[in-house]
Design a protein around this motif. Structure first.
Motif: not given
Length: 308
Positions: A147, A149, A170, A198-199, A213, A215, A237, A247
């Motif tokens: 994640c 960002g 991400d 996804d992850l 992480t 998340p 986010a 998550l």
């Protein structure tokens, strides 16, 4: 106050002190929300003004009585007005956010970075005695930021772990576009690779010495009460599900499959410590204290996650 325009302001205000006082008055009158690296109208105004002028954001006093050039007055008046009328975070207006003094590019495609993990990395690796729990920075050969960002933590990881290849994932392609800007700006493109997915999904077959992480971990009730400044950020986010930990649970359940022996994971979770400890009583969480929290971030070893 409502009848004042940027044009009339520039004719009356001359020094940085004038604009700072004016911005504080406007921000307070509009009851703006903060929390994107600042907590008060005074601090937010100082950030907006100093960053707009490319001045050090933590050094206001030496510049307060400096007389501003006409184009600088116009810029500040317009940005003060935009902060009030749009209620966007100041970082979206200047396109900059800072972690421990390191500047990153941001815009509305990403959340404004304000992770405790940045503080932890700096305090652990720049402290007088080195890290008390994280691995030796020169021994880390692989790290991943889940994640990512804006990519800020991946960039910092590349700086703190000079021998490591750093992956970052991400789900948002827009966020990864911003991360790519920061990776290039900080000249770590040869060290950092970005993956959309996804992850851990894009990382099949890979293992790491370190997982970092931050998340999404805001619960739905808190999101419903967001001020306009937080609603300006991408909802995905923030959205951590009903209790904020959806998550976090998925990451915790899968992390062992992506860790090397002797490795570990640093994970930010917000305020869910009690829930997590109740659901995972068999796991040995080490809660890391920061300036703002004692239990927003945990460290857990690969061994604790069952990695042989």
């Amino acid at each position: 106050m409502a009848d004042i325009t940027p044009q009339t302001v520039t004719g009356e205000l001359v020094t940085l002190r004038d604009y700072w006082r004016y911005a504080i008055s406007r921000f307070n009158a509009a009851e703006l929300g903060f929390g994107h690296g600042t907590t008060t109208a005074g601090d937010d105004a100082a950030f907006l003004l100093l960053d707009s002028l490319d001045l050090p954001i933590d050094t206001l006093d030496p510049f307060l009585d400096a007389r501003l050039l006409p184009h600088e007055r116009q810029l500040l008046a317009e940005r003060i007005d935009l902060r009030v009328t749009s209620r966007k975070p100041s970082s979206y207006i200047t396109n900059h956010a800072y972690i421990q003094g390191v500047r990153f590019f941001v815009d509305e495609r990403v959340i404004v970075p304000r992770s405790h993990i940045g503080e932890i990395l700096f305090s652990e690796y720049l402290g007088e005695h080195g890290s008390s729990f994280l691995p030796d920075p020169f021994s880390v050969e692989s790290a991943v930021d889940i994640c990512t960002g804006s990519g800020c933590l991946a960039v910092l990881a590349a700086k703190f772990f000079p021998h490591a290849t750093v992956d970052a994932t991400d789900l948002s392609s827009d966020a990864l576009d911003v991360a790519r800007i920061n990776v290039n700006d900080h000249e770590v493109a040869e060290q950092v690779s970005l993956f959309e997915g996804d992850l851990f999904a894009p990382l099949a077959g890979r293992t790491y010495d370190l997982i970092i992480t931050n998340p999404p971990y805001v619960d739905h009730e808190a999101m419903a009460g967001f001020p306009a400044e937080h609603r300006a950020e991408p909802a995905m986010a923030h959205d951590g599900g009903a209790d904020g930990l959806d998550l976090v649970r998925r990451i915790l359940d899968d992390a062992g499959s992506y860790l090397n022996p002797q490795g570990g994971m640093l994970c930010e979770i917000g305020s869910g410590r009690e829930i997590l400890e109740e659901e995972y009583p068999h796991l040995d969480f080490f809660w890391v204290e920061t300036a703002q929290s004692q239990d927003a971030v945990f460290w857990i070893t690969a061994e604790a996650l069952g990695v042989a």
